[in-house]
Design a protein around this motif. Structure first.
Motif, short mmCIF file in Angstrom:
data_model
loop_
_atom_site.label_atom_id
_atom_site.label_comp_id
_atom_site.label_asym_id
_atom_site.label_seq_id
_atom_site.Cartn_x
_atom_site.Cartn_y
_atom_site.Cartn_z
N ARG A 1 0.83 -1.21 0.00
CA ARG A 1 0.00 0.00 0.00
C ARG A 1 0.86 1.26 0.00
NH1 ARG A 1 -4.13 0.78 -2.18
NH2 ARG A 1 -3.00 2.53 -2.99
N ALA B 1 2.28 1.74 -3.44
CA ALA B 1 1.22 2.19 -4.35
C ALA B 1 0.89 3.66 -4.11
CB ALA B 1 -0.03 1.33 -4.18
N ASP B 2 0.91 4.09 -2.84
CA ASP B 2 0.66 5.51 -2.54
C ASP B 2 1.75 6.38 -3.16
OD1 ASP B 2 -1.61 4.83 -1.11
OD2 ASP B 2 -0.65 5.03 0.86
N TRP B 3 3.00 5.94 -3.10
CA TRP B 3 4.10 6.70 -3.69
C TRP B 3 3.95 6.75 -5.21
CZ3 TRP B 3 9.46 7.66 -1.51
CH2 TRP B 3 9.42 7.81 -0.13
N ALA C 1 1.27 6.65 -6.89
CA ALA C 1 0.10 7.47 -7.24
C ALA C 1 0.45 8.93 -7.46
CB ALA C 1 -0.98 7.35 -6.17
N GLU D 1 2.36 11.49 -9.50
CA GLU D 1 3.02 11.54 -10.81
C GLU D 1 4.46 12.04 -10.68
OE1 GLU D 1 1.05 12.89 -14.35
OE2 GLU D 1 -0.89 12.79 -13.32
N PRO E 1 -1.34 4.87 -13.34
CA PRO E 1 -1.68 4.83 -11.92
C PRO E 1 -1.46 3.43 -11.32
CG PRO E 1 -3.67 5.00 -13.25
CD PRO E 1 -2.50 5.12 -14.18
N PRO E 2 -1.26 3.37 -10.01
CA PRO E 2 -0.98 2.08 -9.38
C PRO E 2 -2.23 1.23 -9.20
CG PRO E 2 -1.10 3.77 -7.71
CD PRO E 2 -1.22 4.47 -9.04
N ARG E 3 -1.98 -0.08 -9.13
CA ARG E 3 -3.00 -1.03 -8.73
C ARG E 3 -2.27 -2.18 -8.04
NH1 ARG E 3 -2.03 -2.81 -13.93
NH2 ARG E 3 -2.21 -5.05 -14.24
N GLY F 1 2.13 -0.34 -11.96
CA GLY F 1 2.01 1.09 -12.26
C GLY F 1 3.36 1.65 -12.63
N THR G 1 10.41 5.05 -8.62
CA THR G 1 9.57 5.18 -7.43
C THR G 1 9.87 4.08 -6.43
OG1 THR G 1 7.87 6.20 -8.81
CG2 THR G 1 7.22 5.52 -6.61
#
Length: 103
Positions: free
Chosen positions: A2, A5-7, A9, A11, A70-72, A80, A87
């Motif tokens: 998570r 994924a937040d990182w 997200a 751009e 975008p992440p998933r 992503g 990242t």
């Protein structure tokens, strides 16, 4: 997964990584690091974070190649733009410095 994924997200395509640099700096400051943003060019920054006297130096770049994807998360795997590029490296550096949890 998570946190990574937040990182992802945020751009960070080449020439537009300012928001990502600021988000990374904020995360590191929240963990007690002294942070300096170094403006390289319009929309481009380096993040220099220090926690006491370093015995190890972590280094990575912040930009990713376009386009933004975008992440998933699927089955514990993060997808992503940045998941296998800068990242993840930045998140891993922060985790190694005690600044984040990228698991």
């Amino acid at each position: 997964a998570r946190t990574l994924a937040d990182w992802i997200a945020v751009e960070s395509v080449t020439g537009g990584e300012e928001d990502f640099a600021r988000a990374a700096a904020s995360a590191l400051e929240a963990r007690g690091c002294a942070v300096e943003l170094q403006r390289v060019d319009e929309g481009r920054y380096n993040v220099l974070a220090r926690a006491d006297a370093p015995s190890v130096v972590f280094c990575t770049h912040l930009d990713t190649v376009p386009p933004f994807i975008p992440p998933r998360i699927e089955g514990g795997t993060v997808y992503g733009r940045g998941a296998c590029d800068a990242t993840t490296g930045a998140c891993a550096c922060a985790a190694g410095a005690g600044g984040s949890d990228c698991a």
